[in-house]
Scaffold this active site. Sequence first.
Site, mmCIF file in Angstrom:
data_model
loop_
_atom_site.group_PDB
_atom_site.id
_atom_site.type_symbol
_atom_site.label_atom_id
_atom_site.label_comp_id
_atom_site.label_asym_id
_atom_site.label_seq_id
_atom_site.Cartn_x
_atom_site.Cartn_y
_atom_site.Cartn_z
ATOM 1 N N HIS A 72 0.869 -1.179 0.000
ATOM 2 C CA HIS A 72 0.000 0.000 0.000
ATOM 3 C C HIS A 72 0.910 1.234 0.000
ATOM 4 O O HIS A 72 2.006 1.201 0.551
ATOM 5 C CB HIS A 72 -0.836 -0.050 1.284
ATOM 6 C CG HIS A 72 -1.919 0.951 1.387
ATOM 7 N ND1 HIS A 72 -1.683 2.263 1.727
ATOM 8 C CD2 HIS A 72 -3.269 0.852 1.237
ATOM 9 C CE1 HIS A 72 -2.839 2.923 1.771
ATOM 10 N NE2 HIS A 72 -3.821 2.089 1.469
ATOM 11 N N ASP A 89 3.327 -4.249 8.271
ATOM 12 C CA ASP A 89 2.076 -3.505 8.113
ATOM 13 C C ASP A 89 0.940 -4.520 8.261
ATOM 14 O O ASP A 89 0.667 -5.314 7.363
ATOM 15 C CB ASP A 89 2.081 -2.848 6.722
ATOM 16 C CG ASP A 89 0.727 -2.252 6.359
ATOM 17 O OD1 ASP A 89 -0.259 -2.486 7.076
ATOM 18 O OD2 ASP A 89 0.664 -1.558 5.325
ATOM 19 N N GLN A 143 -4.245 -5.243 7.098
ATOM 20 C CA GLN A 143 -5.213 -6.174 6.516
ATOM 21 C C GLN A 143 -5.198 -7.543 7.189
ATOM 22 O O GLN A 143 -5.856 -8.466 6.726
ATOM 23 C CB GLN A 143 -4.937 -6.352 5.015
ATOM 24 C CG GLN A 143 -5.125 -5.098 4.195
ATOM 25 C CD GLN A 143 -6.580 -4.615 4.180
ATOM 26 O OE1 GLN A 143 -7.512 -5.380 4.429
ATOM 27 N NE2 GLN A 143 -6.782 -3.338 3.900
ATOM 28 N N LYS A 197 -10.139 -1.055 10.505
ATOM 29 C CA LYS A 197 -10.177 -2.286 9.711
ATOM 30 C C LYS A 197 -10.391 -3.495 10.621
ATOM 31 O O LYS A 197 -10.334 -4.639 10.216
ATOM 32 C CB LYS A 197 -8.895 -2.435 8.909
ATOM 33 C CG LYS A 197 -8.727 -1.297 7.893
ATOM 34 C CD LYS A 197 -7.608 -1.538 6.939
ATOM 35 C CE LYS A 197 -7.178 -0.289 6.207
ATOM 36 N NZ LYS A 197 -7.992 0.037 5.047
ATOM 37 N N CYS A 218 -4.657 2.063 -3.831
ATOM 38 C CA CYS A 218 -3.462 2.671 -3.195
ATOM 39 C C CYS A 218 -2.258 1.740 -3.328
ATOM 40 O O CYS A 218 -1.450 1.606 -2.392
ATOM 41 C CB CYS A 218 -3.704 3.018 -1.735
ATOM 42 S SG CYS A 218 -4.947 4.273 -1.498
HETATM 43 N N1 PLP Z 1 -1.615 -0.641 4.766
HETATM 44 C C1 PLP Z 1 -2.528 -1.402 4.175
HETATM 45 C C2 PLP Z 1 -2.159 -2.776 3.725
HETATM 46 C C3 PLP Z 1 -3.828 -0.923 3.990
HETATM 47 O O1 PLP Z 1 -4.741 -1.682 3.394
HETATM 48 C C4 PLP Z 1 -4.131 0.385 4.428
HETATM 49 C C5 PLP Z 1 -5.478 0.942 4.180
HETATM 50 O O2 PLP Z 1 -6.181 0.544 3.287
HETATM 51 C C6 PLP Z 1 -3.142 1.122 5.068
HETATM 52 C C7 PLP Z 1 -1.892 0.585 5.217
HETATM 53 C C8 PLP Z 1 -3.427 2.485 5.588
HETATM 54 O O3 PLP Z 1 -4.316 2.397 6.659
HETATM 55 P P1 PLP Z 1 -4.905 3.722 7.319
HETATM 56 O O4 PLP Z 1 -5.448 4.541 6.189
HETATM 57 O O5 PLP Z 1 -5.955 3.227 8.235
HETATM 58 O O6 PLP Z 1 -3.779 4.396 8.023
#
Ligand code: PLP
Length: 416
Positions: A134, A211, A214, A237, A375
């Site tokens: 992402h 990270d 998900q 999430k 993204c």
């Molecule tokens: N990392 C991953 C794999 C994501 O799917 C997302 C959001 O879709 C993020 C980071 C960013 O999360 P947040 O916008 O809640 O900070």
Amino acid sequence: MIATVTKSMSNDVFNVQKVRDEFPILDQEINGHPLVYLDNAATTQKPNAVIEAISDYYRGYNSNVHRGAHSLSDRATVAFEHARDTVAKFVCSPKKEQVIWTRGTTEAINLVAHSWGRNNIGAGDKILVSTLEHHSNIVPWQILAEEMGAQLIPIPILTTGDIDIPAFSALLDERVKMVSVGHVSNALGTVNPLKNIISAAHAVGAKVFIDGAQAVAHFPVDVQALGCDFYGFSGHKLFGPTGIGVLWGREALLNEMPPYHGGGEMIESCSFSGTTFNVLPYKFEAGTPDIAGVIGLAAAIDYLNTLDRNAIIAHERDLLTYCHQLAEKCSGLKRVGEAENIAGVFSFLLDGAHPSDVGMLLDQQGVAVRTGHHCAQPLMEALNVPGTVRASFSMYNTREDVERFFAALEKVKQFI
Ligand code: PLP
């Protein structure tokens, strides 16, 4: 209704209708059709327990934490710190002080890139991120690399959507200081083989950020068993509120790291001749925190803890298997990402149709999906696709949702 329940239950132990009953938003029509919510990778819906915990806080004990000399503030502080315990147990942290509140995964990564990164990355050093990432797990490292004269290197992937492990191994040397990868890909659902990645990175002395945005809603996470150095995730999430998230880190590393933001709460003493900083976790928590968010996140975890997580895994696996079966019968549909180990996500393209048109036509039939690059533009480029349509599942989805989704897709095909 009962018939639906029986049909929707994928195994004996997991009562999906009972779970759905706790999520009031699911019981509505969109554009004249029952809502089929398949955009859980973007954000999950909230159970009554979370909505009520936030409402109880604002109705009953709204107050600032850690500073008040009165009972309401004490109550808020107890709930706030109890939530930290809840999260610590949730990720199997040795200590609650290793749990830092952030606004989400994005801020957790930025915190580490800024604080750890500026003190540990130098000219000529290397930071590795996978091509699956992402943008939140690319851009903070890119900014850091540019500022410090370091290199940000993408780890290649295979056409299945798996990380290319031999290629990753070949990139490792003593100049690699950070490897930052997702636990689960938001665009394809690939579950990465973290133990191998982490031990290989540690063997060359690199630190590892995971990270977990998900991952946390789909299966239990144990940061000690993984052996990572940092782990970040977002409350929204995980059936919790937006605007709250967590950075977990190894205590020794967090202790060495300078503060990220300056302000109230993060100081031990402040004077014009100099300021000394508070201990963990407060050193990283400047300003009034998102108290309601923290309380809501803990309520989400408490709710999840009332459910059998192995049964959730089995239920979600059943949904994905069923989805793949129906996909094979759907002419013109091409799956994007076919890794062996996938959680929660079904990404695809429909012949002759732009993903955004598919999304719009599905929405007209009450089916909520996400379309576009998710993204993850470097991933789309690597796969040579303009974007995908992504249906992402959660524990409250049913086989009936999957059937409605494919029935809606058949209608989409009539329009394109
Ligand atoms: N990392 C991953 C794999 C994501 O799917 C997302 C959001 O879709 C993020 C980071 C960013 O999360 P947040 O916008 O809640 O900070």
